[in-house]
Design a protein around this motif. Structure first.
Motif, short mmCIF file in Angstrom:
data_model
loop_
_atom_site.label_atom_id
_atom_site.label_comp_id
_atom_site.label_asym_id
_atom_site.label_seq_id
_atom_site.Cartn_x
_atom_site.Cartn_y
_atom_site.Cartn_z
N PRO A 69 0.74 -1.56 -0.08
CA PRO A 69 0.03 0.11 0.13
C PRO A 69 0.62 1.27 -0.01
O PRO A 69 2.22 1.14 0.49
N THR A 70 0.44 2.09 -0.15
CA THR A 70 1.04 3.67 -0.94
C THR A 70 0.89 4.45 0.75
O THR A 70 -0.24 3.66 1.03
N ALA A 71 1.10 5.09 1.33
CA ALA A 71 1.04 5.95 2.49
C ALA A 71 -0.21 6.51 2.75
O ALA A 71 -0.18 6.86 3.84
N GLU A 72 -0.30 7.16 1.31
CA GLU A 72 -2.29 7.56 0.76
C GLU A 72 -2.58 6.24 2.07
O GLU A 72 -3.94 6.82 2.62
N GLN A 73 -3.10 5.46 1.18
CA GLN A 73 -3.71 4.14 1.66
C GLN A 73 -3.39 3.54 3.39
O GLN A 73 -4.36 3.50 3.78
N LYS A 74 -2.25 4.35 4.06
CA LYS A 74 -2.06 2.90 5.31
C LYS A 74 -2.65 4.48 6.13
O LYS A 74 -3.50 4.12 7.33
N SER A 75 -2.77 5.58 5.52
CA SER A 75 -3.33 6.85 6.65
C SER A 75 -4.94 7.22 6.81
O SER A 75 -5.66 7.49 6.94
N SER A 76 -5.89 6.77 5.59
CA SER A 76 -6.71 6.37 5.50
C SER A 76 -7.83 5.50 6.13
O SER A 76 -7.65 4.67 7.09
N ASN A 77 -8.58 6.56 6.26
CA ASN A 77 -10.40 5.49 6.99
C ASN A 77 -10.47 4.47 6.15
O ASN A 77 -11.64 3.22 7.70
N PHE A 78 -10.55 4.67 5.13
CA PHE A 78 -11.54 3.35 4.26
C PHE A 78 -10.70 2.11 3.83
O PHE A 78 -9.48 2.19 3.70
N SER A 79 -10.94 1.08 4.25
CA SER A 79 -10.02 0.06 3.43
C SER A 79 -10.03 -0.32 1.92
O SER A 79 -10.88 0.47 1.43
N THR A 80 -8.82 -0.35 1.27
CA THR A 80 -7.90 0.21 -0.01
C THR A 80 -8.78 -1.20 -0.61
O THR A 80 -8.73 -2.16 0.05
N ILE A 118 7.70 -3.15 -12.20
CA ILE A 118 7.83 -1.89 -11.25
C ILE A 118 6.99 -2.21 -10.17
O ILE A 118 7.52 -1.08 -9.01
N ARG A 119 6.93 -2.64 -10.03
CA ARG A 119 5.54 -2.89 -8.54
C ARG A 119 6.25 -2.83 -7.07
O ARG A 119 6.98 -4.11 -7.54
N LYS A 120 5.80 -2.89 -6.20
CA LYS A 120 6.78 -3.25 -4.99
C LYS A 120 4.92 -4.24 -4.24
O LYS A 120 4.31 -4.68 -4.16
N MET A 121 6.25 -5.98 -4.68
CA MET A 121 5.06 -6.49 -3.60
C MET A 121 6.15 -7.47 -2.93
O MET A 121 6.67 -7.37 -2.14
N THR A 122 3.89 -8.00 -1.80
CA THR A 122 4.91 -8.90 -0.58
C THR A 122 4.01 -9.79 -0.73
O THR A 122 2.97 -9.54 -1.24
N PRO A 123 4.60 -11.10 0.11
CA PRO A 123 3.35 -12.57 0.31
C PRO A 123 2.80 -12.12 0.92
O PRO A 123 1.12 -13.45 1.51
N ARG A 124 2.61 -11.72 1.95
CA ARG A 124 0.80 -10.93 3.03
C ARG A 124 0.10 -9.66 2.73
O ARG A 124 0.18 -8.84 2.18
N LEU A 125 -1.13 -10.11 2.94
CA LEU A 125 -2.37 -8.88 3.50
C LEU A 125 -1.57 -7.83 3.98
O LEU A 125 -2.19 -8.24 5.12
N PRO A 126 -1.64 -6.54 2.76
CA PRO A 126 -1.46 -5.78 3.88
C PRO A 126 -2.41 -5.41 4.38
O PRO A 126 -3.64 -5.28 4.42
N ALA A 127 -2.18 -4.56 5.52
CA ALA A 127 -3.43 -3.70 6.81
C ALA A 127 -4.08 -2.72 5.41
O ALA A 127 -3.62 -1.77 5.10
N ASN A 128 -5.22 -2.50 6.33
CA ASN A 128 -6.22 -1.59 5.94
C ASN A 128 -6.78 -2.19 4.00
O ASN A 128 -7.00 -0.65 3.14
N VAL A 129 -6.48 -3.33 3.60
CA VAL A 129 -6.58 -3.86 2.14
C VAL A 129 -7.53 -5.09 2.21
O VAL A 129 -8.27 -5.56 3.34
N HIS A 130 -8.54 -4.74 1.71
CA HIS A 130 -9.61 -5.90 1.23
C HIS A 130 -9.81 -6.53 -0.29
O HIS A 130 -9.46 -5.10 -1.10
N VAL A 131 -9.94 -7.34 -0.48
CA VAL A 131 -10.02 -8.34 -2.22
C VAL A 131 -11.56 -8.35 -2.24
O VAL A 131 -11.96 -8.76 -1.53
N LEU A 132 -11.81 -8.00 -2.96
CA LEU A 132 -12.40 -7.83 -4.34
C LEU A 132 -12.38 -9.43 -4.30
O LEU A 132 -11.84 -10.50 -4.92
N ARG A 133 -14.36 -10.03 -4.21
CA ARG A 133 -14.47 -10.92 -5.13
C ARG A 133 -14.37 -11.35 -6.89
O ARG A 133 -15.03 -10.47 -7.23
#
Length: 291
Positions: free
Chosen positions: A122-133, A178-193
């Motif tokens: 996630p970006t810094a903006e995502q991390k500080s957001s009150n809403f899950s991305t 060119i994207r930064k990836m991680t094997p773990r689900l980051p905080a403040n994120v949800h995966v669409l169905r």
């Protein structure tokens, strides 16, 4: 694949298998292989069998992989022949697209890591957001397409399909690099169905690559067929007289040779297109529309 892409692929493999990087330039890399890479690349089953049986500390090999001779500095000379010469000799090998060594890297990567499941950081903006991305799941597949007759050409196609919308993107791997990836689900994120099943996504990718290949110029196949017909005419002419021999035993032997030769020519010249999956993975990404 260009020389640069080959180098990137090899370096990613060496990094993933914890090889020790000794020297690197735009045209080459010198590494001491890790035990995993040594087992996968050096074809030394007896040595590794001995290590496994006795528990001896393994001595892995040192390699110089050359990607572009014009972009590398001069290498140090090998030590003079004598005790320890083999152990200290630097093995040098060119790694180019189509080379046996690169295919070995492909096979090792396929066997050890043919599937990944990664999340975009996630970006810094995502991390500080009150809403899950919301993240969109993509199935990324690297395919090898081989055009074979008495000559051979290969292409690598990297395709990605959204499991939500069904959109298909080419050069998908380039975008993931060119994207930064991680094997773990980051905080403040949800995966669409997902709307697609894995089978449906695979079928759509197969259909996409088949339609793409059908747009290619098929002159290579027509020319291969002409060469095949010429070769068949040549052996027909050669065996025509031999097949008329009155000695039944000899005639049977000639007929067998003739049939085998025609079978060999068919295998060698007949145009074939083979599509195989090299590796694949699920990539959970922010929507492309929000990039």
């Amino acid at each position: 694949m260009s020389a640069k892409q080959v180098q990137q692929y090899v370096l990613r493999y060496l990094d993933a298998t914890n090889c020790h990087l000794i020297e690197k330039s735009p045209g080459h890399v010198i590494v001491k292989l890790s035990p995993q890479a040594d087992r996968e690349l050096t074809n030394r089953p007896y040595y590794w069998g001995f290590v496994d049986r006795t528990g001896t500390e393994p001595e892995t090999m040192k390699f110089c992989f050359i990607f572009d001779k014009d972009k590398m500095p001069p290498l140090p000379p090998d030590p003079p022949p004598g005790p320890g010469y083999i152990a200290h000799r630097l093995l040098k090998e060119e790694v180019t697209y189509g080379s046996r060594r690169l295919d070995q890297f492909f096979q090792a990567a396929k066997a050890g890591g043919s599937y990944v499941n990664l999340f975009e950081l996630p970006t810094a903006e995502q991390k500080s957001s009150n809403f899950s991305t919301p993240y969109e799941q993509w199935l990324g597949v690297n395919m090898k397409v081989e055009f074979a007759c008495d000559m051979k050409r290969e292409e690598i196609h990297s395709l990605g399909i959204s499991m939500v919308t069904g959109e298909i993107r080419e050069h998908f791997c380039d975008d993931m690099l060119i994207r930064k990836m991680t094997p773990r689900l980051p905080a403040n994120v949800h995966v669409l169905r997902s709307a697609l099943t894995l089978t449906k996504a695979r079928n759509q990718l197969e259909s996409f690559i088949e339609k793409k290949i059908k747009t290619y110029d098929d002159a290579w196949a027509i020319e291969a067929r002409i060469r095949f017909d010429d070769e068949i005419a040549r052996i027909d002419s050669y065996y025509e007289g031999l097949l008329k021999t009155e000695d039944e035993e000899v005639r049977k032997s000639v007929e067998e040779q003739y049939a085998n030769r025609k079978q060999e020519l068919t295998w060698q010249y007949e145009p074939k297109i083979r599509i195989s999956v090299m590796n694949c993975g699920f990539f959970h990404l922010r929507s492309f529309a929000n990039q």
